[in-house]
Design a protein around this motif. Structure first.
Motif, PDB file in Angstrom:
ATOM      1  N   ASN A 161       0.830  -1.196   0.000  1.00 55.14           N
ATOM      2  CA  ASN A 161       0.000   0.000   0.000  1.00 55.14           C
ATOM      3  C   ASN A 161       0.871   1.254   0.000  1.00 55.14           C
ATOM      4  N   THR A 162       0.350   2.352  -0.547  1.00 54.02           N
ATOM      5  CA  THR A 162       1.069   3.621  -0.603  1.00 54.02           C
ATOM      6  C   THR A 162       0.098   4.772  -0.341  1.00 54.02           C
ATOM      7  N   PRO A 163       0.600   5.904   0.146  1.00 55.85           N
ATOM      8  CA  PRO A 163      -0.307   7.009   0.508  1.00 55.85           C
ATOM      9  C   PRO A 163      -1.027   7.660  -0.661  1.00 55.85           C
ATOM     10  N   ASP A 164      -0.561   7.444  -1.877  1.00 53.98           N
ATOM     11  CA  ASP A 164      -1.262   8.026  -3.013  1.00 53.98           C
ATOM     12  C   ASP A 164      -2.612   7.349  -3.269  1.00 53.98           C
ATOM     13  N   GLN A 165      -2.917   6.291  -2.514  1.00 57.90           N
ATOM     14  CA  GLN A 165      -4.192   5.590  -2.665  1.00 57.90           C
ATOM     15  C   GLN A 165      -5.337   6.268  -1.915  1.00 57.90           C
ATOM     16  N   VAL A 166      -5.030   7.246  -1.064  1.00 63.49           N
ATOM     17  CA  VAL A 166      -6.076   7.896  -0.262  1.00 63.49           C
ATOM     18  C   VAL A 166      -7.219   8.432  -1.119  1.00 63.49           C
ATOM     19  N   PRO A 167      -6.955   9.170  -2.216  1.00 61.85           N
ATOM     20  CA  PRO A 167      -8.088   9.688  -2.988  1.00 61.85           C
ATOM     21  C   PRO A 167      -9.021   8.596  -3.527  1.00 61.85           C
ATOM     22  N   ARG A 168      -8.468   7.483  -3.968  1.00 55.38           N
ATOM     23  CA  ARG A 168      -9.311   6.420  -4.509  1.00 55.38           C
ATOM     24  C   ARG A 168     -10.086   5.730  -3.382  1.00 55.38           C
ATOM     25  N   ILE A 169      -9.456   5.557  -2.214  1.00 49.64           N
ATOM     26  CA  ILE A 169     -10.182   5.023  -1.057  1.00 49.64           C
ATOM     27  C   ILE A 169     -11.316   5.974  -0.687  1.00 49.64           C
ATOM     28  N   GLY A 170     -11.018   7.278  -0.756  1.00 45.81           N
ATOM     29  CA  GLY A 170     -12.043   8.276  -0.477  1.00 45.81           C
ATOM     30  C   GLY A 170     -13.209   8.194  -1.449  1.00 45.81           C
ATOM     31  N   GLU A 171     -12.938   7.851  -2.703  1.00 45.23           N
ATOM     32  CA  GLU A 171     -14.011   7.685  -3.683  1.00 45.23           C
ATOM     33  C   GLU A 171     -14.944   6.547  -3.283  1.00 45.23           C
ATOM     34  N   VAL A 172     -14.348   5.456  -2.770  1.00 46.76           N
ATOM     35  CA  VAL A 172     -15.179   4.336  -2.319  1.00 46.76           C
ATOM     36  C   VAL A 172     -16.046   4.765  -1.144  1.00 46.76           C
ATOM     37  N   LEU A 173     -15.465   5.499  -0.211  1.00 48.50           N
ATOM     38  CA  LEU A 173     -16.234   5.986   0.932  1.00 48.50           C
ATOM     39  C   LEU A 173     -17.379   6.885   0.462  1.00 48.50           C
ATOM     40  N   ALA A 174     -17.106   7.740  -0.500  1.00 47.90           N
ATOM     41  CA  ALA A 174     -18.149   8.618  -1.033  1.00 47.90           C
ATOM     42  C   ALA A 174     -19.274   7.803  -1.675  1.00 47.90           C
ATOM     43  N   GLN A 175     -18.911   6.770  -2.417  1.00 49.83           N
ATOM     44  CA  GLN A 175     -19.917   5.915  -3.045  1.00 49.83           C
ATOM     45  C   GLN A 175     -20.770   5.208  -1.995  1.00 49.83           C
ATOM     46  N   LEU A 176     -20.132   4.713  -0.932  1.00 45.27           N
ATOM     47  CA  LEU A 176     -20.873   4.028   0.130  1.00 45.27           C
ATOM     48  C   LEU A 176     -21.871   4.972   0.791  1.00 45.27           C
ATOM     49  N   ARG A 177     -21.473   6.222   0.955  1.00 43.66           N
ATOM     50  CA  ARG A 177     -22.326   7.189   1.655  1.00 43.66           C
ATOM     51  C   ARG A 177     -23.279   7.922   0.712  1.00 43.66           C
ATOM     52  N   GLY A 178     -23.048   7.777  -0.590  1.00 37.56           N
ATOM     53  CA  GLY A 178     -23.896   8.450  -1.562  1.00 37.56           C
ATOM     54  C   GLY A 178     -23.732   9.952  -1.567  1.00 37.56           C
ATOM     55  N   ILE A 179     -22.498  10.428  -1.411  1.00 35.95           N
ATOM     56  CA  ILE A 179     -22.217  11.861  -1.384  1.00 35.95           C
ATOM     57  C   ILE A 179     -21.060  12.159  -2.339  1.00 35.95           C
ATOM     58  N   PRO A 180     -20.857  13.410  -2.715  1.00 37.30           N
ATOM     59  CA  PRO A 180     -19.752  13.752  -3.620  1.00 37.30           C
ATOM     60  C   PRO A 180     -18.400  13.460  -2.968  1.00 37.30           C
ATOM     61  N   VAL A 181     -17.459  13.012  -3.762  1.00 39.57           N
ATOM     62  CA  VAL A 181     -16.133  12.710  -3.237  1.00 39.57           C
ATOM     63  C   VAL A 181     -15.467  13.969  -2.675  1.00 39.57           C
ATOM     64  N   GLU A 182     -15.801  15.122  -3.249  1.00 38.57           N
ATOM     65  CA  GLU A 182     -15.225  16.378  -2.736  1.00 38.57           C
ATOM     66  C   GLU A 182     -15.651  16.631  -1.293  1.00 38.57           C
ATOM     67  N   GLU A 183     -16.859  16.206  -0.952  1.00 40.50           N
ATOM     68  CA  GLU A 183     -17.324  16.370   0.431  1.00 40.50           C
ATOM     69  C   GLU A 183     -16.525  15.472   1.367  1.00 40.50           C
ATOM     70  N   VAL A 184     -16.286  14.253   0.958  1.00 44.34           N
ATOM     71  CA  VAL A 184     -15.461  13.349   1.769  1.00 44.34           C
ATOM     72  C   VAL A 184     -14.066  13.936   1.944  1.00 44.34           C
ATOM     73  N   ARG A 185     -13.480  14.397   0.875  1.00 45.38           N
ATOM     74  CA  ARG A 185     -12.142  14.993   0.946  1.00 45.38           C
ATOM     75  C   ARG A 185     -12.114  16.160   1.919  1.00 45.38           C
ATOM     76  N   ASP A 186     -13.026  17.088   1.761  1.00 46.98           N
ATOM     77  CA  ASP A 186     -12.973  18.325   2.539  1.00 46.98           C
ATOM     78  C   ASP A 186     -13.313  18.093   4.015  1.00 46.98           C
ATOM     79  N   VAL A 187     -14.322  17.277   4.269  1.00 45.84           N
ATOM     80  CA  VAL A 187     -14.724  17.071   5.663  1.00 45.84           C
ATOM     81  C   VAL A 187     -13.687  16.235   6.410  1.00 45.84           C
ATOM     82  N   THR A 188     -13.179  15.173   5.786  1.00 47.00           N
ATOM     83  CA  THR A 188     -12.184  14.355   6.498  1.00 47.00           C
ATOM     84  C   THR A 188     -10.888  15.129   6.719  1.00 47.00           C
ATOM     85  N   ALA A 189     -10.522  15.991   5.784  1.00 46.42           N
ATOM     86  CA  ALA A 189      -9.337  16.822   5.981  1.00 46.42           C
ATOM     87  C   ALA A 189      -9.564  17.815   7.124  1.00 46.42           C
TER      88      ALA A 189
END
Length: 274
Positions: free
Chosen positions: A223-251
């Motif tokens: 695993n490498t840290p550059d995978q965070v955005p793609r993991i975040g996309e999966v989280l966004a899909q699970l929650r049914g929200i925009p990936v930008e929201e996951v990025r901004d709120v988790t940051a």
């Protein structure tokens, strides 16, 4: 920006590519990587590594799997190193610390007691210096929470959280955030995916635990840290929200729970804000 709140960037699996890996993550929008220490032997290593890239910072601690070979002197050295590191803007907390009752050796009575003693002293160090902790919690959710309630640091992250909703609420109640990473990308990881979907987004931070806990598309690779955005996309899909929201709120969550990191991001060499 994305923030990887837990990445062992000094791991031997990365070899001579460590700094390149940090650069790769930066190009993918990972604006900060938190590098926790695991024992006395790599306290200097993580600090020196974090000094070499603008998108890295570090924590100091003794990991429970390293407790069998650790000594009381190591705790004294850790306290002294934490005190000295308070002048380093890239030092952000105490970690990786916690309890691991999954590994048979670590679950033997004598070793359980030693783990608890080391964890409690590291909680005292964090409390004494007003620092958050990065906690390793494996087969020990209630026990870690018990000791955190008794010796409460200035917040923290329950790394690779995989407990119950009740336990999650217990950590949230003591001011902790919950770390989620590659595990949530596996369709069979039903409990983790339920937690990641149903817990308040305000309680979640992103992590990789690289080189471990690789997401489904890499597993069983490194695993490498550059995978965070793609993991975040999966989280966004699970929650049914925009990936930008996951990025901004988790940051924002990461900045709130790691205030020294937030100060670093907002400083003269800042790489940006979420």
């Amino acid at each position: 920006m994305w923030i990887d709140t837990h990445c062992h960037l000094d791991a031997h699996e990365f070899g001579a590519r460590t700094l390149d890996i940090a650069d790769d993550a930066d190009r993918q929008g990972v604006g900060m990587i938190v590098i926790p220490a695991i024992d006395r032997g790599n306290l200097d290593t993580v600090a020196q590594l974090a000094a070499q890239r603008g998108n890295t910072c570090y924590a100091l601690g003794i990991h429970p799997i390293c407790v069998p070979n650790a000594t009381e002197d190591d705790l004294a050295v850790l306290r002294a190193r934490v005190e000295a590191a308070m002048g380093d803007p890239r030092f952000i907390g105490v970690g990786e610390v916690g309890l691991d009752f999954f590994i048979p050796l670590l679950n033997e009575p004598v070793m359980r007691d030693k783990q608890i003693a080391f964890f409690r002293e590291q909680l005292r160090i964090a409390r004494d210096f007003g620092l958050p902790v990065l906690t390793h919690v494996r087969k020990s959710q209630d026990q870690v929470l018990k000791h955190v309630r008794q010796i409460t640091p200035n917040g923290g992250i329950a790394h690779a959280f995989n407990g119950s909703f009740q336990q999650a609420q217990g950590y949230i109640d003591v001011g902790f955030k919950l770390g989620f990473g590659g595990n949530l990308t596996f369709t069979r990881a039903l409990q983790i995916r339920r937690l990641a979907t149903d817990l308040p987004l305000s309680a979640i931070v992103m992590e990789t635990d690289a080189p471990d806990i690789a997401p489904a598309w890499i597993h069983p690779g490194v695993n490498t840290p550059d995978q965070v955005p793609r993991i975040g996309e999966v989280l966004a899909q699970l929650r049914g929200i925009p990936v930008e929201e996951v990025r901004d709120v988790t940051a924002a969550n990461a900045r709130a729970i790691l205030p020294r990191m937030a100060t670093l991001l907002d400083g003269p060499d800042a790489t940006g804000v979420p």
